[in-house]
Scaffold this motif. Structure first.
Motif, PDB file in Angstrom:
ATOM      1  N   GLN A   1      -6.666  -4.801   0.235  1.00 27.99           N
ATOM      2  CA  GLN A   1      -6.863  -3.786   1.259  1.00 27.99           C
ATOM      3  C   GLN A   1      -5.632  -3.683   2.143  1.00 27.99           C
ATOM      4  OE1 GLN A   1     -10.089  -4.567   4.006  1.00 27.99           O
ATOM      5  NE2 GLN A   1     -10.384  -2.384   4.372  1.00 27.99           N
TER       6      GLN A   1
ATOM      7  N   ILE B   1      -9.004  -9.114  -0.675  1.00 27.03           N
ATOM      8  CA  ILE B   1     -10.349  -9.226  -0.116  1.00 27.03           C
ATOM      9  C   ILE B   1     -11.350  -9.736  -1.148  1.00 27.03           C
ATOM     10  CG2 ILE B   1     -10.014  -7.579   1.748  1.00 27.03           C
ATOM     11  CD1 ILE B   1     -11.368  -5.463   0.003  1.00 27.03           C
TER      12      ILE B   1
ATOM     13  N   GLU C   1      -9.783  -6.832  -5.662  1.00 27.18           N
ATOM     14  CA  GLU C   1      -9.424  -5.788  -4.701  1.00 27.18           C
ATOM     15  C   GLU C   1      -8.482  -6.311  -3.626  1.00 27.18           C
ATOM     16  OE1 GLU C   1     -12.615  -2.359  -3.854  1.00 27.18           O
ATOM     17  OE2 GLU C   1     -13.291  -4.353  -3.254  1.00 27.18           O
TER      18      GLU C   1
ATOM     19  N   MET D   1      -0.419  -5.598   1.395  1.00 28.07           N
ATOM     20  CA  MET D   1      -1.879  -5.599   1.323  1.00 28.07           C
ATOM     21  C   MET D   1      -2.432  -7.020   1.373  1.00 28.07           C
ATOM     22  SD  MET D   1      -2.325  -2.628  -1.520  1.00 28.07           S
ATOM     23  CE  MET D   1      -4.026  -2.253  -1.196  1.00 28.07           C
TER      24      MET D   1
ATOM     25  N   SER E   1       0.842  -1.193   0.000  1.00 25.72           N
ATOM     26  CA  SER E   1       0.000   0.000   0.000  1.00 25.72           C
ATOM     27  C   SER E   1       0.880   1.247   0.000  1.00 25.72           C
ATOM     28  CB  SER E   1      -0.914   0.004   1.216  1.00 25.72           C
ATOM     29  OG  SER E   1      -0.142   0.176   2.395  1.00 25.72           O
TER      30      SER E   1
ATOM     31  N   HIS F   1      -6.742   0.596   5.978  1.00 27.80           N
ATOM     32  CA  HIS F   1      -8.013   0.063   5.490  1.00 27.80           C
ATOM     33  C   HIS F   1      -8.447   0.651   4.140  1.00 27.80           C
ATOM     34  CE1 HIS F   1      -8.437  -2.107   9.202  1.00 27.80           C
ATOM     35  NE2 HIS F   1      -8.261  -0.991   9.887  1.00 27.80           N
ATOM     36  N   THR F   2      -7.491   1.221   3.398  1.00 23.79           N
ATOM     37  CA  THR F   2      -7.816   1.692   2.045  1.00 23.79           C
ATOM     38  C   THR F   2      -7.803   0.512   1.092  1.00 23.79           C
ATOM     39  OG1 THR F   2      -5.492   2.199   1.616  1.00 23.79           O
ATOM     40  CG2 THR F   2      -6.874   4.011   2.406  1.00 23.79           C
ATOM     41  N   LYS F   3      -8.685   0.575   0.091  1.00 29.48           N
ATOM     42  CA  LYS F   3      -8.804  -0.505  -0.881  1.00 29.48           C
ATOM     43  C   LYS F   3      -8.245  -0.054  -2.223  1.00 29.48           C
ATOM     44  CE  LYS F   3     -12.988  -2.294   1.268  1.00 29.48           C
ATOM     45  NZ  LYS F   3     -14.423  -2.548   1.104  1.00 29.48           N
ATOM     46  N   ASP F   4      -7.567  -0.966  -2.912  1.00 30.00           N
ATOM     47  CA  ASP F   4      -7.035  -0.710  -4.246  1.00 30.00           C
ATOM     48  C   ASP F   4      -7.462  -1.835  -5.161  1.00 30.00           C
ATOM     49  OD1 ASP F   4      -5.698   1.693  -3.942  1.00 30.00           O
ATOM     50  OD2 ASP F   4      -3.777   0.754  -3.445  1.00 30.00           O
TER      51      ASP F   4
END
Length: 183
Positions: A161, A155, A159, A152, A146, A166-169
């Motif tokens: 996380q 999930i 995606e 990361m 991240s 707790h940001t999602k990419d």
């Protein structure tokens, strides 16, 4: 031609033809004790130095750069064997996913620094790169960091996380098979 078949028995990397032991591959000559007191001749090579990515091989690579049409990667491993020097590869937009190829966006699949499992679909030459594909469920991003520098966690199939922020990419996440996991 290494020696007479009467002098030694053929071992690994050799064969017998017309009363002579011949080398089947390039490498180092080894003489050793064989069965029945007859010495054995073998030719051994350093497999790591000779290893090249081949069509159909699963490779581990690091994403170097991306644009709207493809991702440039460096191939680091063939199967579980590390390479002495990295080979260049390209993952084209149409080779990222098996379905909805026209909707794929490279920046939503990979980011520079990601570690990716891919399959070789075409060999490179002196001027071009190996062409790679991640169009199977088992192939795609296996390790991503991240912006906070934390590894990361996947999930979903598209995606990852950051466990800290707790940001999602978006990523093309690989469903890693047990044979590709190293203990």
């Amino acid at each position: 031609r290494l020696c007479s078949a009467a002098e030694a028995a053929a071992g690994s990397g050799t064969y017998t033809r017309r009363g002579a032991v011949c080398a089947a591959l390039a490498g180092c000559l080894r003489r050793g004790g064989g069965a029945g007191g007859v010495p054995q001749v073998a030719v051994l090579r350093d497999a790591e130095a000779q290893l090249l990515p081949d069509v159909g091989a699963v490779v581990t690579c690091r994403v170097c750069s991306i644009n709207s049409r493809f991702a440039k990667v460096h191939i680091l491993y063939v199967g579980s064997t590390p390479l002495r020097s990295a080979f260049r590869g390209t993952i084209r937009r149409e080779d990222i996913r098996a379905t909805e190829k026209d909707k794929v966006e490279v920046y939503k699949s990979f980011r520079p620094g990601d570690i990716v499992l891919a399959k070789v679909i075409s060999l490179g030459d002196a001027q071009s790169n190996y062409l790679l594909s991640t169009a199977e469920n088992e192939l795609g991003v296996v390790v991503a960091r991240s912006e906070a520098g934390v590894q990361m966690v996947p999930i979903s199939w598209c995606e990852m996380q950051c466990p800290q922020t707790h940001t999602k990419d978006f990523r093309k996440v690989a469903r890693v098979q047990p044979q590709f996991l190293q203990t």
